[in-house]
Motif scaffolding. Structure first.
Motif, PDB file in Angstrom:
ATOM      1  N   GLY A   1       0.774  -1.293   0.039  1.00 35.47           N
ATOM      2  CA  GLY A   1       0.058  -0.135   0.163  1.00 35.47           C
ATOM      3  C   GLY A   1       0.922   1.304  -0.255  1.00 35.47           C
ATOM      4  N   PHE A   2       0.439   2.087  -0.745  1.00 37.74           N
ATOM      5  CA  PHE A   2       1.446   3.355  -1.096  1.00 37.74           C
ATOM      6  C   PHE A   2       0.860   4.305  -0.163  1.00 37.74           C
ATOM      7  N   GLU A   3       1.992   5.463   0.500  1.00 36.39           N
ATOM      8  CA  GLU A   3       1.484   6.232   1.431  1.00 36.39           C
ATOM      9  C   GLU A   3       1.961   7.700   0.843  1.00 36.39           C
ATOM     10  N   THR A   4       2.487   7.735  -0.274  1.00 32.95           N
ATOM     11  CA  THR A   4       2.787   8.849  -1.022  1.00 32.95           C
ATOM     12  C   THR A   4       1.548   9.918  -1.382  1.00 32.95           C
ATOM     13  N   PRO A   5       1.593  11.053  -1.000  1.00 34.56           N
ATOM     14  CA  PRO A   5       0.330  11.778  -1.103  1.00 34.56           C
ATOM     15  C   PRO A   5       0.234  12.219  -2.492  1.00 34.56           C
ATOM     16  N   LEU A   6      -1.031  12.364  -2.923  1.00 35.57           N
ATOM     17  CA  LEU A   6      -1.450  12.524  -4.375  1.00 35.57           C
ATOM     18  C   LEU A   6      -2.303  13.647  -4.421  1.00 35.57           C
ATOM     19  N   VAL A   7      -1.879  14.545  -5.670  1.00 35.31           N
ATOM     20  CA  VAL A   7      -2.715  15.602  -5.894  1.00 35.31           C
ATOM     21  C   VAL A   7      -2.952  15.382  -7.390  1.00 35.31           C
ATOM     22  N   LEU A   8      -4.438  14.867  -7.689  1.00 31.79           N
ATOM     23  CA  LEU A   8      -4.950  14.399  -8.775  1.00 31.79           C
ATOM     24  C   LEU A   8      -5.816  15.328  -9.610  1.00 31.79           C
ATOM     25  N   PRO A   9      -5.408  16.355 -10.327  1.00 31.09           N
ATOM     26  CA  PRO A   9      -6.270  17.116 -10.848  1.00 31.09           C
ATOM     27  C   PRO A   9      -7.224  16.525 -11.980  1.00 31.09           C
ATOM     28  N   GLY A  10      -8.473  16.737 -12.261  1.00 31.48           N
ATOM     29  CA  GLY A  10      -9.296  15.857 -13.018  1.00 31.48           C
ATOM     30  C   GLY A  10     -10.846  16.540 -12.979  1.00 31.48           C
TER      31      GLY A  10
END
Length: 188
Positions: free
Chosen positions: A76-85
């Protein structure tokens, strides 16, 4: 203007390009994906990002997590995401993130899960517009007949990722687990 820094990351499946601001990762793609130039242009033109080479804590985190993922020690990934869409895309990407490690879903199943049973093609389109490969696990979506369907990184990579996750999942369960693609059990 918002800035994303860009870094190349080598993986067992080839080189990936990662782009992140200080708030989170916005792109992780295989560098030979045909849609990569379109995705980069969309981040620049539609969402107002400037992109430049560099490093930040988010890129360091995703590079370390990818190494652990491919080594089989991270599920499971913990890297924060910013997903514009668009809202529908973000809904699908969120649903993809909820698919458990080592499992798969179908486009139709996802459409039913979000309460839009007739939208499997729209689900497929949003799945294909995911800019964060592996972390937003679009590779875990298969055809209704169990076939490997489209994957921007290529069928070979999709099979590799599913096989990797299946072997690790089977090893964690300490018993053979049925593999939905190869139709056989697997144990590390």
């Amino acid at each position: 203007m918002k800035t994303l820094v860009r870094k190349s990351i080598q993986t067992p499946l080839g080189r990936m390009i990662a782009m992140a601001g200080d708030e989170g990762l916005s792109l992780l793609e295989f560098d030979d994906r045909p849609a990569l130039p379109v995705e980069v242009k969309e981040l620049e033109k539609r969402y107002g990002y400037s992109i430049e080479p560099g490093h930040n804590a988010v890129l360091e985190q995703i590079e370390a997590e990818l190494a652990d993922y491919f080594a089989g020690s991270l599920t499971g990934f913990e890297t924060p995401l910013v997903l514009p869409g668009m809202a529908f895309q973000r809904q699908i990407w969120s649903t993809l993130q909820a698919i458990p490690y080592g499992e798969t879903r179908t486009y139709g199943g996802i459409a039913r899960d979000i309460g839009k049973p007739g939208s499997s093609r729209a689900v497929g389109a949003a799945n294909g517009q995911n800019r964060v490969a592996i972390v937003v696990p679009c590779h875990r979506v298969i055809g209704a007949d169990g076939s490997l369907t489209g994957y921007g990184g290529g069928q070979r990579r999709k099979r590799f990722l599913l096989d990797l996750e299946h072997r690790i999942f089977a090893g964690m369960a300490r018993q053979p687990v049925f593999h939905p693609i190869t139709a056989q059990g697997s144990l590390l």
